[in-house]
Design an enzyme around this catalytic site. Structure first.
Site, PDB file in Angstrom:
ATOM      1  N   ASP A   1       0.830  -1.218   0.000  1.00 19.99           N
ATOM      2  CA  ASP A   1       0.000   0.000   0.000  1.00 19.99           C
ATOM      3  C   ASP A   1       0.862   1.265   0.000  1.00 19.99           C
ATOM      4  O   ASP A   1       0.666   2.178   0.815  1.00 19.99           O
ATOM      5  CB  ASP A   1      -0.928   0.022   1.221  1.00 19.99           C
ATOM      6  CG  ASP A   1      -1.668  -1.281   1.428  1.00 19.99           C
ATOM      7  OD1 ASP A   1      -2.064  -1.890   0.418  1.00 19.99           O
ATOM      8  OD2 ASP A   1      -1.846  -1.687   2.588  1.00 19.99           O
TER       9      ASP A   1
ATOM     10  N   GLU B   1     -11.215  -0.396  -3.663  1.00 22.95           N
ATOM     11  CA  GLU B   1     -10.513   0.239  -2.545  1.00 22.95           C
ATOM     12  C   GLU B   1      -9.288   0.980  -3.071  1.00 22.95           C
ATOM     13  O   GLU B   1      -9.005   0.983  -4.271  1.00 22.95           O
ATOM     14  CB  GLU B   1     -10.096  -0.810  -1.511  1.00 22.95           C
ATOM     15  CG  GLU B   1      -9.103  -1.842  -2.032  1.00 22.95           C
ATOM     16  CD  GLU B   1      -8.754  -2.927  -1.017  1.00 22.95           C
ATOM     17  OE1 GLU B   1      -9.508  -3.072  -0.028  1.00 22.95           O
ATOM     18  OE2 GLU B   1      -7.734  -3.620  -1.216  1.00 22.95           O
TER      19      GLU B   1
ATOM     20  N   HIS C   1      15.885   3.903 -38.380  1.00 18.08           N
ATOM     21  CA  HIS C   1      14.638   3.546 -39.049  1.00 18.08           C
ATOM     22  C   HIS C   1      14.734   3.929 -40.528  1.00 18.08           C
ATOM     23  O   HIS C   1      15.406   4.900 -40.903  1.00 18.08           O
ATOM     24  CB  HIS C   1      13.423   4.207 -38.388  1.00 18.08           C
ATOM     25  CG  HIS C   1      13.396   5.709 -38.485  1.00 18.08           C
ATOM     26  ND1 HIS C   1      12.865   6.384 -39.559  1.00 18.08           N
ATOM     27  CD2 HIS C   1      13.815   6.659 -37.618  1.00 18.08           C
ATOM     28  CE1 HIS C   1      12.954   7.693 -39.355  1.00 18.08           C
ATOM     29  NE2 HIS C   1      13.535   7.886 -38.181  1.00 18.08           N
TER      30      HIS C   1
END
Length: 481
Positions: free
Chosen positions: A47, A224, A457
């Protein structure tokens, strides 16, 4: 690797070439810089909540697996939290209220003071979970006195936890999870305005999430751990769903920042989880997240816990091995966050953004490496920069969603393929990282076994070629994002 439909190659080639011709010389600085972390940040901490304060520190608190105390640490960097000393700022009561199940602390700075929101049960009824608040007036919350400000006045005297706070357009809200009488769920998500002090709510309460979908109700019917990130005039509220094992995952609501946030109709709920377990990266049950920002303030960072294994013996709440992890949040063209997948332990991946084609990234597609915009899934365009398979100071680029697969050249075309352990593969998949040929602030990758040839590329594909002109240098230059 899965096969996906694609645009006709001739059309895609034309589009990429056109973009390249229009964009040569475009500065690379338009990208959001890469953020590099090593996961996990903290073992046995669930948490997690990370708050970046104006004093230059990140403050980190989380659930300790003994459920008996609230811990706090701080550092000037997110990664620094991993080794920062940890202090216990509060311990559970020895009897009665706030005496058991100390869960999910969050630290916030409100009206010039520090506040920690947390959930706690009673020693005589450990499941009587309610939300509580601590206050500290010191500039440094690791010093001074934490004062108990008591329980938040949520609407019902029922199971309630995971309180958080945020501000939209000058209004501060509190959001939390609670079991509502008459609704057969473990918990739903609620929202209200903060009252006259940070430990109260005022006005009407909005019920934002009731877990009804299949992925919200696995094991338990749970919503929650709400947390909010904002961007571009929109508010995104994530929440955790299902049991706290490998089924745990993140859902998301979205709303316009100008809407009435206390009207549930203002929010749109995601139809599917936005972040969930991933067997390929060995990450299970990601959830109960918070958000922070990178050190330069230019990237949103997802903070969450998960486990490195799927199967748990007994009740997941008794398993102490949830770990705190972090990774960058990316943003889609439509303005919504893309959390991708929980990445593998170790260094977090980056994306290789073309320096001269707007919003285009190196990605794998049916094993081939190519350049595309609006990559989906995101992880197809994420690579971990790791020590080169060929050694000698080189690097290799490992696929984020197919660990063990690397960018390698074969007949000067680039593919994403599994490492077969051969010397040839190691050479083909190793590159020397250079300053960008067209922009020294960016990067270029020179082939280890074909010196003078660079990853670049060309006609929508990614290749390894020699570079001899300005267009070639631009094609071989990438911004790490």
């Amino acid at each position: 690797m899965p096969t996906r439909p694609q645009l006709p190659r001739a059309l895609l080639t034309t589009l990429v070439l056109l973009a390249a011709l229009l964009a040569v010389g475009t500065p690379a600085a338009s990208a959001s810089p890469a953020t590099q972390f090593t996961n996990p940040v903290a073992n046995n901490r669930a948490d997690p909540h990370v708050f970046k304060h104006t004093d230059g520190y990140y403050y980190f608190t989380a659930t300790a697996p003994e459920y008996d105390r609230i811990v706090l640490r701080r550092a000037t960097t997110i990664q620094g939290l991993a080794s920062a000393p940890e202090s216990v700022i509060w311990r559970k009561h020895s009897s009665g209220e706030m005496g058991a199940h100390i869960w999910a602390p969050e630290i916030h700075f409100v009206n010039g003071r520090w506040y920690v929101y947390f959930a706690a049960g009673r020693t005589d009824d450990v499941w009587r979970i309610r939300p509580y608040v601590l206050e500290n007036s010191s500039a440094n919350p690791l010093t001074g006195t934490w004062t108990e400000r008591g329980r938040v006045n949520v609407p019902w005297d029922t199971f309630s936890l995971d309180m958080s706070t945020f501000v939209v357009n000058g209004t501060r809200y509190l959001t939390w999870a609670q079991q509502e009488p008459g609704i057969s769920t473990n918990s739903n998500v609620y929202l209200a305005r903060m009252g006259s002090n940070p430990w109260s709510i005022t006005g009407s309460t909005a019920r934002l999430v009731v877990p009804t979908l299949a992925w919200e109700t696995r094991g338990h019917k749970v919503a929650e751990g709400p947390s909010v990130v904002q961007r571009g005039g929109r508010v995104f509220l994530t929440y955790s769903a299902s049991a706290t094992d490998a089924n745990y995952c993140l859902g998301m609501l979205s709303a316009s920042a100008s809407a009435n946030l206390l009207d549930p109709a203002s929010w749109t709920k995601s139809a599917n989880p936005v972040f969930q377990s991933n067997a390929a990266t060995s990450q299970y049950g990601p959830g109960h997240n918070s958000f922070t920002v990178s050190e330069d303030g230019r990237s949103d960072i997802l903070v969450y816990h998960d486990r490195s294994y799927r199967d748990i013996s007994g009740d997941p709440l008794n398993d102490p091995n949830r770990r705190t992890r972090v990774q960058k949040v990316y943003w889609k063209a439509d303005g919504t966050p893309d959390f991708g997948i929980p990445v593998a332990d170790g260094p977090t991946p980056v994306r290789l953004k073309a320096s001269n084609v707007a919003d285009a990234f190196v990605r794998h597609y049916d094993h081939a490496a190519r350049l595309d915009a609006n990559v989906s899934p995101l992880a197809d365009s994420q690579f971990r920069i790791v020590a080169g398979l060929a050694g000698s100071g080189t690097v290799s680029l490992e696929s984020a969603n197919f660990p063990g697969y690397y960018l390698r050249h074969r007949d000067f075309q680039v593919y994403v393929e599994r490492n077969d352990g051969s010397a040839l593969f190691r050479g083909d998949a190793s590159f020397t990282r250079r300053a960008g040929l067209a922009d020294g602030a960016a990067v270029s990758f020179e082939s280890q076994n074909h010196p003078g040839h660079y990853l670049r590329h060309a006609n929508s594909r990614v290749v390894v070629n020699q570079v001899s002109d300005a267009l070639g240098r631009a094609d071989a230059t990438f911004v790490l994002e």
